[in-house]
Design a protein around this motif. Structure first.
Motif, mmCIF file in Angstrom:
data_model
loop_
_atom_site.group_PDB
_atom_site.id
_atom_site.type_symbol
_atom_site.label_atom_id
_atom_site.label_comp_id
_atom_site.label_asym_id
_atom_site.label_seq_id
_atom_site.Cartn_x
_atom_site.Cartn_y
_atom_site.Cartn_z
ATOM 1 N N GLY A 147 17.902 29.524 15.245
ATOM 2 C CA GLY A 147 18.945 29.657 16.252
ATOM 3 C C GLY A 147 20.204 28.891 15.891
ATOM 4 N N PRO A 174 18.836 33.049 19.917
ATOM 5 C CA PRO A 174 17.983 31.860 20.015
ATOM 6 C C PRO A 174 18.806 30.587 19.831
ATOM 7 N N ASP A 211 15.475 25.284 20.804
ATOM 8 C CA ASP A 211 14.256 26.031 21.073
ATOM 9 C C ASP A 211 13.505 26.324 19.778
ATOM 10 N N TRP A 212 14.248 26.684 18.727
ATOM 11 C CA TRP A 212 13.632 26.963 17.421
ATOM 12 C C TRP A 212 12.917 25.729 16.878
#
Length: 705
Positions: free
Chosen positions: A309, A521, A525-526
């Motif tokens: 992301g 993304p 979060d990644w």
């Protein structure tokens, strides 16, 4: 009332992040004590992830291991007192530094990272800052030598470019340096690693590192994750690498191998099946993406995909400043009442700049009503090897195309194509805030278009909801599924897509932008998803199934061999002494194998056994008859022949063999249903072979059987 006891902050999990190069450029002055450190451009998504773990994550304590990159020297101009990079050849400067100087620079790097973060944010970081930068020092002459194999052999193959073979002394030297580069990382990690740490390795410079670490640490619970930022080619291309097996051997030392999209992970699994004789079980992970449990060398490796992301918060903060606003306004004033199309690419053969220009030329030819109404601003950033013959030819081809389009469709007051070569920087952010973005990669990874979608979500200067035209060969095309996806080699189709994008009304653009924004993304979060997956592997109840068998440490084996007074060798036959072949009868010993076995048998301290599924007749013919000193075990231990003995012992003599009739009937049924399969009948064992079948059909029926 007594004071309440202080609650301890939860202990953070240590993560050792291994990157190709630290995100800084280091320069020496006239002396080895005079340092200049500045931030460098590169994999901005990865650098954002490092920054997030360092300053914002309360769950992890990060330690970054990375090469310093090429260290240059600066000299001071006597007249202007300005420092500039010395034009001297780095090959002549070995850069010998004392331990005190290296320690001093490491401390300077720690301080620089802290001050760099403070300059970027007005808020106090939530995570405590630790001294976590661990430079890998490779101070030899010709510092660029460490890049040769990765950039000149691996990178082209991974991007479907088959260059003429350099196999010979030059490529051997490149490979030697590549191995030493990975070994230097393993040594540095050995200084940092503690039991329970998660080791996270990034990209194709460090393909050998997972297996090197597994060999180095006598720790069955060590958790190693690898993320591949570049494309992974199909097996037909990957197998062209001369050292393909060594690369795969290095990678499968990891517990988890992750790619940008499912097609890359599928290609990797195919290579493992073909070259390592691995097996794979396909399933779905928590994100409903394909994942594979690859069984190789007695252990299981998890292979899946997780698109990287971007730091949307930082992008928006950098994109909407007074400086950027003025640049955006300048661009719009320069091209008033015109549609603006943006292209931003590195100027190399896989980014599709030539294909984009040809498609734009076709667009102007097919749709004359858009002439004088549309401008293409193509910003190309130079490559590291800008002076190479390939790059020079490509730049000439691009310039010729630009001149041809401008002479055909432009006039004295207007040129439909504006092409410039700039180092990547903040000016790109202003270009992201215009009307249509075209990415025409022939083969590439991810993320550049994520920034465009992010900026357009919040754009406030007349560019609301602008469309994205994206190459189907870009890694992000599988993520941004609602973008206008094109084949960059089909100029007519791209031209039609440009026309469609320019004709979208405000509502259509808004709907398209809303869908794309949901698909972008974030880097936070990644990062958390990848590390959470590794933590789950570390704490899973089926650790016994996931334990990895490290590659054989040959120097340690040799040392133990010399010291031992009695030695027992137990060898498998197929796949160990001979390669796996489709026809079992063709797997016969080589002359070299006979020579090695004779030498081992000649030592009275050695006892050699061959343990195989082969029958007595085969083992006697090819091994027992030629080397009677060998001990033989046929049909997986059903028949035994001791060392220097001619007689076989049948260990199944009193076992009921009536089961063979029913099993043979079932196997014959599957043989009929699976073209290319056959049954090998021995005295005790029945083996169903399906190597000659269609792989997917053979595996399906083998599982059913």
């Amino acid at each position: 009332m007594p004071p309440l006891p202080k609650t301890r902050a939860p202990k953070r999990r240590r993560v050792i992040n291994c990157v190709t190069q630290l995100p800084y450029k280091m320069q020496l002055g006239e002396s080895n004590d005079d340092w200049k450190i500045s931030a460098t451009t590169g994999n901005n998504a990865l650098f954002s992830s490092l920054e997030y773990l360092q300053f914002d994550s309360t769950e992890y304590e990060q330690h970054v291991v990375g090469w310093t990159g090429e260290i240059t020297r600066t000299e001071r101009n006597l007249f202007t007192r300005e420092a500039k990079e010395k034009p001297q050849d780095l090959d002549d400067d070995p850069l010998y530094l004392t331990k005190e100087q290296i320690n001093g620079l490491t401390t300077t790097l720690q301080d620089h990272m802290k001050s760099d973060k403070e300059a970027k944010t007005d808020t106090t970081q939530t995570a405590p800052v630790t001294n976590n930068v661990h430079p890998v020092w490779l101070l030899r002459k010709n510092q660029s030598r460490w890049r040769n194999y990765a950039e000149k052999v691996i990178w082209p193959t991974f991007h479907y470019i088959l260059n003429p073979s350099n196999e010979g002394e030059q490529e051997k030297n490149w490979w030697y340096d590549y191995v030493k580069f990975n070994e230097a990382y393993a040594q540095k990690i050995g200084e940092v690693y503690r039991k329970g740490d998660i080791i996270w390795i990034h990209d194709y410079y460090l393909l050998l590192l997972p297996q090197l670490l597994r060999m180095k640490f006598n720790d069955e619970s060590i958790i190693i994750g690898y993320f591949h930022h570049a494309p992974w080619p199909s097996n037909e291309y990957f197998r062209c690498l001369p050292r393909r097996k060594q690369i795969l051997d290095g990678l499968v030392g990891a517990n988890r191998i992750c790619f940008q999209n499912e097609s890359f992970s599928r290609h990797f699994v195919s290579s493992c099946k073909s070259l390592l004789d691995a097996t794979a079980k396909k399933s779905k992970n928590s994100s409903n993406s394909d994942q594979y449990q690859v069984s190789v060398y007695g252990g299981d490796v998890l292979v899946d995909s997780l698109p990287i992301g971007v730091n949307t918060t930082q992008i928006l903060k950098d994109a909407f400043t007074n400086d950027i606003d003025s640049k955006v306004l300048s661009i719009k004033q320069a091209y008033q009442n015109k549609k603006i199309i943006i292209g931003r690419d590195r100027l190399d053969s896989v980014r599709g700049v030539v294909q984009k220009l040809r498609a734009f030329e076709t667009f102007l030819a097919m749709y004359p009503e858009w002439r004088d109404q549309v401008v293409l601003i193509q910003v190309s950033s130079p490559t590291a090897n800008r002076n190479s013959p390939q790059t020079i030819r490509l730049e000439q081809q691009v310039n010729e195309l630009v001149n041809s389009i401008n002479s055909e469709y432009g006039n004295l007051n207007f040129s439909p194509v504006q092409h410039t070569i700039l180092d990547p920087g903040r000016c790109i952010l202003s270009l992201l805030r215009v009307q249509t973005y075209v990415k025409s990669q022939c083969r590439d990874g991810m993320i550049h278009c994520f920034g465009y979608v992010t900026v357009n979500r919040t754009c406030r200067l007349l560019c609301y909801g602008n469309p994205l035209i994206l190459s189907e060969f870009s890694g992000s095309s599988n993520v941004l599924k609602d973008a206008i996806v094109v084949n960059p080699w089909d100029s007519v189709a791209v031209a039609k897509s440009i026309n469609m994008a320019l004709k979208l009304d405000k509502e259509e653009k808004s709907n398209l932008e809303s869908k794309l924004w949901k698909e972008v993304p974030t880097i936070q979060d990644w990062t958390n998803k990848f590390l959470s997956s590794l933590k789950e592997q570390a704490s899973s109840n089926d650790d016994m199934e996931r334990k990895m068998t490290p590659a054989l440490n040959r120097p340690v084996l040799l040392e133990n061999y010399k010291q031992a007074k009695r030695r027992l060798f137990l060898f498998d036959y197929d796949g160990t002494l001979t390669p796996i072949v489709k026809d079992p009868a063709a797997a016969i010993p080589s002359a070299r194998l006979y020579t090695i076995l004779q030498k081992l048998c000649a030592d009275p301290h050695n006892q050699i056994w061959i343990i195989s599924g082969r029958d007595q007749k085969f083992l006697n013919k090819w091994l027992g008859g030629k080397l009677p000193q060998l001990g033989l075990s046929a049909e997986h231990g059903c028949f035994m022949k001791d060392v220097s003995c001619q007689d076989w012992v049948n260990l199944t003599e009193k076992v009921d063999m009536s089961w063979q009739v029913r099993v043979n009937e079932v196997m014959e049924e599957f043989t009929t249903r699976t073209p290319g399969s056959f049954i090998e009948r021995k005295k005790v064992a029945l083996t169903w072979h399906y190597r000659r079948t269609v792989p997917e059909l053979g595996e399906f029926h083998a599982k059913e059987l």
